[in-house]
Design a protein around this motif. Sequence first.
Motif: not given
Length: 184
Positions: A99-100, A108-112, A128-131, A180-184
Amino acid sequence: MKRNQFIAVVLSLFAWMKTKAINVQQTVKGFKVPAGEARFGIPYNMKGVTLNQLDIKISGKDTDSRLAVFEQTSLTYKGGPPLHLHLNQDEWFYVLEGKYRFRVGDDLYDMTPGDTIFLPRRVPHAFIQLTERGRVIVSYCPAGRMEDFFAATSQWTSTPTKEVIANVFADHGMKVVGPPLKAD
């Protein structure tokens, strides 16, 4: 100029243009790049900003610099590049694994897996890499100097300064415009 002379000049110009097109530096035969391998057998192992492996699948050398395609294995949980833009290239990602989150302009777009995102040239973007692990196909059109960029970042042995990062981006047709983007 008389009509016949004009036609002769135009035909000569078209003939010259055709010979220039024939001399384009590109691969003229199809090829296969096996899974887990890079086009020329050399993976780019980015260090410093993110720990990613990029395998070139289609090189700018294959396409007269019109296109470059990489498979990126992402190994930096909650990591990603600084907000940046490409001066002369469009970019797109196709998520294979993980997930990114992408920022494109102000959106902002969440990607799977299975999602595709287009990043137009001159529009600030980051991800940002979320996994723990992720994998994407990333493409640049035209190819620009991205192969050289990944080769340069593979040479880093420690985390570079923001100034070094900005300089390497600039040397390869990009501009860093934010963190860079932050995860939260």
